[in-house]
Design a protein around this motif. Sequence first.
Motif, PDB file in Angstrom:
ATOM      1  N   LEU A 189       0.840  -1.192   0.000  1.00 43.08           N
ATOM      2  CA  LEU A 189       0.000   0.000   0.000  1.00 43.08           C
ATOM      3  C   LEU A 189       0.879   1.248   0.000  1.00 43.08           C
ATOM      4  CD1 LEU A 189      -3.007   0.967   0.208  1.00 43.08           C
ATOM      5  CD2 LEU A 189      -2.658   1.083   2.690  1.00 43.08           C
ATOM      6  N   VAL A 190       0.648   2.098  -1.013  1.00 41.84           N
ATOM      7  CA  VAL A 190       1.275   3.418  -1.034  1.00 41.84           C
ATOM      8  C   VAL A 190       0.345   4.309  -0.204  1.00 41.84           C
ATOM      9  CG1 VAL A 190       1.993   5.359  -2.488  1.00 41.84           C
ATOM     10  CG2 VAL A 190       2.232   3.006  -3.339  1.00 41.84           C
ATOM     11  N   CYS A 191       0.757   4.574   1.026  1.00 42.40           N
ATOM     12  CA  CYS A 191      -0.148   5.283   1.945  1.00 42.40           C
ATOM     13  C   CYS A 191      -0.145   6.783   1.644  1.00 42.40           C
ATOM     14  CB  CYS A 191       0.278   5.050   3.388  1.00 42.40           C
ATOM     15  SG  CYS A 191       0.274   3.317   3.857  1.00 42.40           S
ATOM     16  N   PRO A 192      -1.307   7.421   1.863  1.00 45.86           N
ATOM     17  CA  PRO A 192      -1.443   8.830   1.473  1.00 45.86           C
ATOM     18  C   PRO A 192      -0.564   9.754   2.312  1.00 45.86           C
ATOM     19  CG  PRO A 192      -3.344   8.101   2.734  1.00 45.86           C
ATOM     20  CD  PRO A 192      -2.510   6.877   2.494  1.00 45.86           C
ATOM     21  N   GLY A 193       0.089  10.698   1.642  1.00 42.23           N
ATOM     22  CA  GLY A 193       1.018  11.596   2.324  1.00 42.23           C
ATOM     23  C   GLY A 193       0.316  12.645   3.166  1.00 42.23           C
ATOM     24  N   HIS A 194      -0.661  13.338   2.567  1.00 42.02           N
ATOM     25  CA  HIS A 194      -1.304  14.432   3.301  1.00 42.02           C
ATOM     26  C   HIS A 194      -2.161  13.905   4.457  1.00 42.02           C
ATOM     27  CE1 HIS A 194      -0.825  16.844  -0.643  1.00 42.02           C
ATOM     28  NE2 HIS A 194       0.215  17.006   0.137  1.00 42.02           N
ATOM     29  N   PRO A 214       2.713  -4.855   3.267  1.00 40.01           N
ATOM     30  CA  PRO A 214       3.675  -3.766   3.462  1.00 40.01           C
ATOM     31  C   PRO A 214       3.042  -2.404   3.175  1.00 40.01           C
ATOM     32  CG  PRO A 214       4.632  -5.514   2.122  1.00 40.01           C
ATOM     33  CD  PRO A 214       3.180  -5.841   2.274  1.00 40.01           C
ATOM     34  N   CYS A 215       3.410  -1.419   3.981  1.00 39.85           N
ATOM     35  CA  CYS A 215       2.866  -0.060   3.832  1.00 39.85           C
ATOM     36  C   CYS A 215       4.018   0.938   3.825  1.00 39.85           C
ATOM     37  CB  CYS A 215       1.985   0.301   5.033  1.00 39.85           C
ATOM     38  SG  CYS A 215       0.472  -0.637   5.139  1.00 39.85           S
ATOM     39  N   VAL A 216       3.977   1.887   2.912  1.00 39.17           N
ATOM     40  CA  VAL A 216       4.959   2.981   2.923  1.00 39.17           C
ATOM     41  C   VAL A 216       4.222   4.282   2.600  1.00 39.17           C
ATOM     42  CG1 VAL A 216       7.084   3.915   1.938  1.00 39.17           C
ATOM     43  CG2 VAL A 216       6.840   1.432   2.205  1.00 39.17           C
ATOM     44  N   VAL A 217       4.420   5.280   3.454  1.00 39.99           N
ATOM     45  CA  VAL A 217       3.797   6.588   3.220  1.00 39.99           C
ATOM     46  C   VAL A 217       4.657   7.358   2.220  1.00 39.99           C
ATOM     47  CG1 VAL A 217       3.038   8.749   4.271  1.00 39.99           C
ATOM     48  CG2 VAL A 217       2.950   6.636   5.603  1.00 39.99           C
ATOM     49  N   MET A 231      10.937   0.972  -1.437  1.00 36.83           N
ATOM     50  CA  MET A 231      10.821   0.442  -0.072  1.00 36.83           C
ATOM     51  C   MET A 231       9.786  -0.676   0.001  1.00 36.83           C
ATOM     52  SD  MET A 231      11.163   4.150   1.786  1.00 36.83           S
ATOM     53  CE  MET A 231      11.038   3.770   3.516  1.00 36.83           C
ATOM     54  N   LEU A 232       8.718  -0.546  -0.778  1.00 38.93           N
ATOM     55  CA  LEU A 232       7.712  -1.624  -0.807  1.00 38.93           C
ATOM     56  C   LEU A 232       8.317  -2.894  -1.403  1.00 38.93           C
ATOM     57  CD1 LEU A 232       4.432   0.241  -1.930  1.00 38.93           C
ATOM     58  CD2 LEU A 232       4.851  -0.849   0.281  1.00 38.93           C
ATOM     59  N   VAL A 233       9.078  -2.715  -2.504  1.00 37.85           N
ATOM     60  CA  VAL A 233       9.715  -3.877  -3.140  1.00 37.85           C
ATOM     61  C   VAL A 233      10.675  -4.544  -2.150  1.00 37.85           C
ATOM     62  CG1 VAL A 233      11.347  -4.589  -4.954  1.00 37.85           C
ATOM     63  CG2 VAL A 233       9.434  -3.067  -5.515  1.00 37.85           C
ATOM     64  N   ASN A 234      11.428  -3.722  -1.428  1.00 35.28           N
ATOM     65  CA  ASN A 234      12.342  -4.273  -0.406  1.00 35.28           C
ATOM     66  C   ASN A 234      11.601  -5.172   0.565  1.00 35.28           C
ATOM     67  OD1 ASN A 234      14.921  -3.395  -0.891  1.00 35.28           O
ATOM     68  ND2 ASN A 234      14.628  -1.427   0.157  1.00 35.28           N
ATOM     69  N   GLN A 235      10.483  -4.646   1.082  1.00 35.06           N
ATOM     70  CA  GLN A 235       9.705  -5.428   2.058  1.00 35.06           C
ATOM     71  C   GLN A 235       9.192  -6.722   1.426  1.00 35.06           C
ATOM     72  OE1 GLN A 235       6.869  -3.733   4.779  1.00 35.06           O
ATOM     73  NE2 GLN A 235       7.542  -1.637   4.360  1.00 35.06           N
ATOM     74  N   VAL A 236       8.641  -6.599   0.218  1.00 35.55           N
ATOM     75  CA  VAL A 236       8.075  -7.788  -0.447  1.00 35.55           C
ATOM     76  C   VAL A 236       9.149  -8.851  -0.634  1.00 35.55           C
ATOM     77  CG1 VAL A 236       7.158  -8.634  -2.643  1.00 35.55           C
ATOM     78  CG2 VAL A 236       6.186  -6.585  -1.615  1.00 35.55           C
ATOM     79  N   GLU A 237      10.292  -8.419  -1.151  1.00 36.76           N
ATOM     80  CA  GLU A 237      11.353  -9.398  -1.456  1.00 36.76           C
ATOM     81  C   GLU A 237      11.939 -10.028  -0.184  1.00 36.76           C
ATOM     82  OE1 GLU A 237      11.881 -10.582  -4.365  1.00 36.76           O
ATOM     83  OE2 GLU A 237      10.626  -9.133  -5.441  1.00 36.76           O
ATOM     84  N   LYS A 242       5.687  -4.143   7.204  1.00 35.02           N
ATOM     85  CA  LYS A 242       5.760  -3.121   8.256  1.00 35.02           C
ATOM     86  C   LYS A 242       5.365  -1.784   7.650  1.00 35.02           C
ATOM     87  CE  LYS A 242      10.743  -2.875   7.479  1.00 35.02           C
ATOM     88  NZ  LYS A 242      12.076  -3.021   7.992  1.00 35.02           N
ATOM     89  N   VAL A 243       5.242  -0.787   8.525  1.00 30.97           N
ATOM     90  CA  VAL A 243       4.873   0.553   8.060  1.00 30.97           C
ATOM     91  C   VAL A 243       6.127   1.415   8.060  1.00 30.97           C
ATOM     92  CG1 VAL A 243       3.443   2.592   8.491  1.00 30.97           C
ATOM     93  CG2 VAL A 243       2.553   0.305   9.010  1.00 30.97           C
TER      94      VAL A 243
END
Length: 364
Positions: A189-194, A214-217, A231-237, A242-243
Amino acid sequence: MKYITEFRRTELAEGLVSDIRQKSKRKVRFMEFCGGHTVAIFKYGIRQALPPTIEMVSGPGCPVCVTATADIDKAIALANFPGVIITSFGDMLRVPGSCSSLQNARAQGGDVRIVYSTMDALEIARNNPNKTVVFIGVGFETTAPTVAASVLQAKMQGTKNYRVLSLHKLCPPVIKTILDAGEVKLDGLVCPGHVSAVTGSNAWQFVAGDYGIPCVVAGFEPTDILQCVDMLVNQVEKHQAKVEIAYKRGVTPEGNLQAQKFMLQVFEPCPAKWRGMGEIPDSGLKLRPEFAGYDAEVAFDIKTEPAVEPKGCICGEILRGVKTPAGCRLFRKICTPENPVGPCMVSSEGSCSAYYLYGDDGGR
Ligand code: SF4
């Protein structure tokens, strides 16, 4: 320009793309929750730059798009009350309700005004003491604190002719609904920035903890988004969930405590209707009883007919990440930014508008 130029540097973006291409082995589907991210991804050609292992799907993060037709009908009905001035952000005016829009209501004599902030709406209220000024409160956790601040200010200044139609939505409950429905399998999940600037990245812990996703803002510049994907790819691989924050200049784990305080002082969670997703518990905000004097739903007996959805429009499925605008038979042929059939074509953050402006398939 500081905080913009350095996040658009080509060599930085190329380095991140190359890193992603090297690391990404598993086929994955990432959802960008936020409409602002969807637009940036299209505008900067990020889908084309990513390797074929990575599929990006758009989520429900366009506040105008997710506003239910029944709620738009309420806003239009309010515009027809005598002595009412409707104030709203611009995008809402063209969103079709069941048989009209705020723009049409204005053409038919309703006093509907575009404002750029809730403070503008308050000023209109102060300048028109014999009228009732209603602000159409549409938006997520990002917008709700500013609307709460306007209510607190109205109370402090004794402005008694200011009301809010609260159609605000909370983001974590809708993601939970999408994940529970299981219609679309997500690997990140590409978490919303604002939104996360207010809620904090901790708001997404349940996605990583309960669903193993995996979640990354992310921020909104090209390298922000690429760093997030990296960062999402890192987590997946590494089989992690984690967030993380790829937007540290805007987001902390705890978020903006002052904004949260304003929001919860004035509003309390309530069930809310979402386009394409029905009613979701605790996903909306209503004014607390002590602020009922500022609640448009309390002040007016708003009567509407059962809502009629735009025929042939698949905005609901697009917002759930199940379909793309290219799957809508009205897209480009009948539905265009000049003649929008549904809200996803009206809003500058809508998927249909992004696909229309920047390419149907994002290069795929
Ligand atoms: Fe609705 Fe138009 Fe998008 Fe089709 S292209 S889903 S009609 S907004």
